[in-house]
Structure formats: structure tokens, C-alpha cells
Design a protein around this motif. Structure first.
Motif, PDB file in Angstrom:
ATOM      1  N   UNK A  53     -15.797  99.334  16.139  1.00 37.93           N
ATOM      2  CA  UNK A  53     -16.828  98.643  16.904  1.00 37.93           C
ATOM      3  C   UNK A  53     -17.269  97.392  16.166  1.00 37.93           C
ATOM      4  N   UNK A  54     -17.394  96.314  16.895  1.00 34.26           N
ATOM      5  CA  UNK A  54     -17.926  95.073  16.353  1.00 34.26           C
ATOM      6  C   UNK A  54     -19.411  95.254  16.013  1.00 34.26           C
ATOM      7  N   UNK A  55     -19.877  94.658  14.904  1.00 27.11           N
ATOM      8  CA  UNK A  55     -21.274  94.810  14.492  1.00 27.11           C
ATOM      9  C   UNK A  55     -22.239  93.871  15.223  1.00 27.11           C
ATOM     10  N   UNK A  56     -22.162  93.890  16.529  1.00 26.04           N
ATOM     11  CA  UNK A  56     -22.999  93.077  17.401  1.00 26.04           C
ATOM     12  C   UNK A  56     -23.682  94.036  18.382  1.00 26.04           C
ATOM     13  N   UNK A  57     -24.953  93.802  18.685  1.00 22.99           N
ATOM     14  CA  UNK A  57     -25.734  94.752  19.494  1.00 22.99           C
ATOM     15  C   UNK A  57     -25.028  95.184  20.786  1.00 22.99           C
ATOM     16  N   UNK A  58     -24.458  94.265  21.550  1.00 22.98           N
ATOM     17  CA  UNK A  58     -23.869  94.632  22.842  1.00 22.98           C
ATOM     18  C   UNK A  58     -22.633  95.515  22.702  1.00 22.98           C
ATOM     19  N   UNK A  59     -21.867  95.340  21.620  1.00 18.53           N
ATOM     20  CA  UNK A  59     -20.702  96.212  21.405  1.00 18.53           C
ATOM     21  C   UNK A  59     -21.153  97.572  20.879  1.00 18.53           C
ATOM     22  N   UNK A  97     -23.619  85.527  18.695  1.00 15.89           N
ATOM     23  CA  UNK A  97     -22.451  86.124  18.036  1.00 15.89           C
ATOM     24  C   UNK A  97     -22.653  86.391  16.543  1.00 15.89           C
ATOM     25  N   UNK A  98     -23.882  86.292  16.066  1.00 19.44           N
ATOM     26  CA  UNK A  98     -24.145  86.555  14.652  1.00 19.44           C
ATOM     27  C   UNK A  98     -24.196  88.058  14.405  1.00 19.44           C
ATOM     28  N   UNK A  99     -23.596  88.478  13.315  1.00 19.89           N
ATOM     29  CA  UNK A  99     -23.539  89.895  12.954  1.00 19.89           C
ATOM     30  C   UNK A  99     -24.935  90.414  12.625  1.00 19.89           C
ATOM     31  N   UNK A 100     -25.228  91.607  13.110  1.00 21.43           N
ATOM     32  CA  UNK A 100     -26.508  92.260  12.844  1.00 21.43           C
ATOM     33  C   UNK A 100     -26.523  92.749  11.393  1.00 21.43           C
TER      34      UNK A 100
END
Length: 191
Positions: A53-59, A97-100
Motif C-alpha cells: 500500500x502506498x503511504x498516502x491517505x486515500x490508498x 501526493x506527499x507521503x504521510x
């Protein structure tokens, strides 16, 4: 081995482009939540599955909703974070698109594993505007590591540009933005 790349559900950042691209950490919209729920029927998970999983809220939200009550491996990795496609020189990562921050991910998604086998700078910068030569190298390493897991299928919840970048690398085809998957669209490729 089959890699199944799935784009996240509809995010708030897509509702009023270009201004909505400035939203930091956009969530799924109500439509995006329904799309993530529908993945349960399209790709039923078991406890033997692995989801990157990508470390972005929506993913993260898409994977959480899709995998709810399934004890599969859920691994958050910047190797599948947003990627600009095609890569443009001198561009910056958009706020959406900034990583959380890792601590937020750990707090909000305690059942998700954090991929700490990647260089720490990737947790700050991700792969979004990374030079193509560097991206190709780490993407090939990621695919090799996936093969070592010896699974028939590995799922990856990511972003349109990232999916298209990996797809182009694996298939050897020249792709364009017209090849982007839609929300919760997917692409399966053998490695």
C-alpha cells in the motif's frame, strides 16, 4: 507470479482540478468508499494474501476498507507511492501526493506493517519526481523482492502514474497518460 495493481478509490483531490490538487492528505470521497467496498467482491482477500500500500491517505483508506476483517499481510511502502507520469524535469510533488508521516500511519493503521527495508529518504521524498534511472533500479529491486515472497498473486494499492510506470517497466511497452487506470481500476501482469 501475478502482480495486481489497483488504483485507489475516488479521492477528494480529484473533485475540482487543478485547485483540489493542493489539498494535503485528501481522503476518499463517499463514492471512493463505495468503490473500495466493491473491491471485496472483485478481489476477495484471504489470510494468505499480501497487499502493498502506498503511504498516502486515500490508498491506506482503500486498502483498509477492502481488507477489513481479513488477516492478510498489509505492508505500507514508499516504493508504490505516487509517481509522476511521464516524469517532468524541475517539477515538485503536489500537496495531495506527499507521503504521510510514519507516526500517523502507525497510529491510524496499527494493523498495517511498515516497510522498513527501504532507504529512509524514500519515506520523506517517495518516488514521485525521482529520476527515471533511479526509479527503474528500485522498481526492479521491488519486483525481485516480490518474487522472493513466492506468492501466486501480490496486490498493490497505488496511484495512476505509479501503476503506469511499473506497467511500462514490466511490459516493455511505451505507455501514455491515456493508459491510466480509473478509480479502483486494476492491471494484472505476470512477472
Amino acid at each position: 507470479m501475478e502482480l495486481i495493481f489497483i488504483r485507489h478509490g475516488q479521492g477528494e483531490h480529484t473533485l475540482d482540478i487543478p485547485s483540489s490538487l493542493q489539498i494535503k492528505n485528501p481522503s476518499l470521497t463517499p463514492k471512493g468508499v463505495i468503490q473500495a467496498q466493491l473491491l471485496r467482491n472483485q478481489f476477495p482477500l484471504t489470510n494468505k494474501d499480501i497487499v502493498f500500500i502506498s503511504p498516502i491517505r486515500r490508498t491506506l483508506q482503500t486498502a483498509f476498507i477492502w481488507s477489513e476483517n481479513i488477516d492478510c499481510s498489509k505492508i505500507v511502502s514508499p516504493l508504490v507511492s505516487p509517481r509522476m507520469f511521464p516524469i517532468l524535469p524541475d517539477k515538485n510533488t503536489l500537496p495531495c501526493d506527499k507521503i504521510i508521516d510514519l507516526e500517523i500511519i502507525k497510529e491510524e493503521y496499527p494493523t498495517f506493517e511498515i516497510d522498513m527495508n527501504v532507504p529512509l529518504d524514500l519515506w520523506a521524498d517517495g518516488i514521485n519526481v525521482m529520476l527515471e534511472s533511479k526509479f527503474l533500479k528500485i522498481a526492479e529491486e521491488f519486483i525481485t523482492d516480490c518474487k522472493l515472497l513466492q506468492k501466486e498473486k501480490i496486490y498493490i494499492v497505488s496511484h495512476d502514474g505509479t501503476i503506469t510506470s511499473y506497467r511500462q517497466l514490466i511490459s516493455g511497452q511505451n505507455l501514455t497518460r491515456k493508459d491510466f487506470p480509473y478509480e479502483t481500476g486494476w492491471f494484472q501482469i505476470s512477472c
